[in-house]
Design an enzyme around this catalytic site. Structure first.
Site, PDB file in Angstrom:
ATOM      1  N   GLU A  75      75.624   0.603 109.941  1.00 11.67           N
ATOM      2  CA  GLU A  75      76.828   0.548 109.119  1.00 11.67           C
ATOM      3  C   GLU A  75      77.522  -0.773 109.440  1.00 11.67           C
ATOM      4  O   GLU A  75      77.956  -0.997 110.569  1.00 11.67           O
ATOM      5  CB  GLU A  75      77.775   1.705 109.398  1.00 11.67           C
ATOM      6  CG  GLU A  75      79.042   1.639 108.552  1.00 11.67           C
ATOM      7  CD  GLU A  75      80.010   2.787 108.794  1.00 11.67           C
ATOM      8  OE1 GLU A  75      81.227   2.520 108.852  1.00 11.67           O
ATOM      9  OE2 GLU A  75      79.548   3.925 108.937  1.00 11.67           O
ATOM     10  N   ASP A 118      90.443   3.573 105.541  1.00 10.97           N
ATOM     11  CA  ASP A 118      89.579   3.912 106.678  1.00 10.97           C
ATOM     12  C   ASP A 118      89.489   2.787 107.702  1.00 10.97           C
ATOM     13  O   ASP A 118      89.043   3.010 108.835  1.00 10.97           O
ATOM     14  CB  ASP A 118      88.164   4.238 106.189  1.00 10.97           C
ATOM     15  CG  ASP A 118      88.079   5.605 105.545  1.00 10.97           C
ATOM     16  OD1 ASP A 118      89.054   6.367 105.660  1.00 10.97           O
ATOM     17  OD2 ASP A 118      87.043   5.906 104.926  1.00 10.97           O
TER      18      ASP A 118
END
Length: 253
Positions: A75, A118
């Site tokens: 990620e 986020d």
């Protein structure tokens, strides 16, 4: 020596974004108790200027080759320093690669800049981890995230998270546990450590579901949501969501 799983990532970033990379930072499971069998390699890159569409497309094409399959999933999030320092909410993310979006990438989707609440918990974890792969300590290039912005970001993401319960059961349950833990204690913990904190606080009927999610995350059990566990998934998630709402309403302990 590069951290395990990042040996392709650092040269790729320097090759794709020459002269603009300020720092590259490891965070997530690798810095919160160690990688688990299902853990991603979580990396944040801080850059001076936005990537071009061609650069983003090239990053996606190259990451599709080295992430997932037999290798650890990656990620990668890229942020432009001026978008997060000085801090403001919501911050803007310049680029995102995650394996859960692989189908979109393979169809030709190229992720671009977009607001990303986020980033509040992510940057908090980066600063706490203090694990540069390249560049200075993260505190030299990032501002701290105010606690109230951290709280509202993780609460705001709950509905979107719960929408993925059927397709990403283990991760959703453990992330809900981590959100409750962070709201209650102020600490950002590994997902299994958050489950350790939550399990004694769960009604007995919900414990087997979260305990199984934790065991799968740790590699102690194979992932199975069969007729024994599946009926309890949604009630367990519902209890966690209500606990998060109650904790958010009353503030940190």
């Amino acid at each position: 020596m590069p951290a395990p799983g990042t040996q392709h990532l650092l040269p790729l970033l320097h090759r794709t974004l020459p002269d603009t990379v300020l720092g590259i930072y490891l965070h997530g499971s690798a810095t919160l108790g160690g990688l688990r069998p299902h853990s991603d390699i979580d990396v944040l890159a801080v850059v001076r200027e936005p990537a071009t569409h061609a650069q983003r497309r090239f990053l996606v094409q190259e990451l599709l080759k080295v992430s997932g399959g037999a290798a650890r999933p990656v990620e990668l999030i890229v942020v432009v320093q001026d978008e997060v320092r000085p801090w403001r909410f919501p911050p803007t993310r310049d680029f995102l690669y995650g394996e859960w979006l692989r189908d979109e990438y393979e169809r030709g989707v190229v992720p671009g800049p977009e607001p990303s609440p986020d980033l509040a918990p992510l940057l908090t974890m980066v600063l706490l981890a203090d694990a540069p792969l390249y560049g200075p300590p993260p505190a030299d290039v990032l501002d701290p995230v105010p606690h109230e912005d951290l709280r509202r970001a993780i609460v705001a993401g709950v509905p979107e998270l719960v929408a993925e319960l059927d397709t990403d059961t283990r991760n959703v349950l453990l992330t809900l546990a981590r959100i409750w833990t962070t709201l209650a204690t102020g600490a950002v913990r590994a997902k299994d450590a958050a489950a350790d904190w939550v399990l004694p606080r769960l009604p007995a009927e919900h414990r087997p579901v979260l305990a199984h999610a934790r065991a799968v995350y740790r590699g102690d059990e194979a992932e199975r949501w069969d007729d024994t566990l599946a009926p309890g998934v949604r009630p367990c998630a519902g209890f966690l969501v209500r606990a998060i709402e109650d904790q958010a309403a009353k503030g940190s302990a």
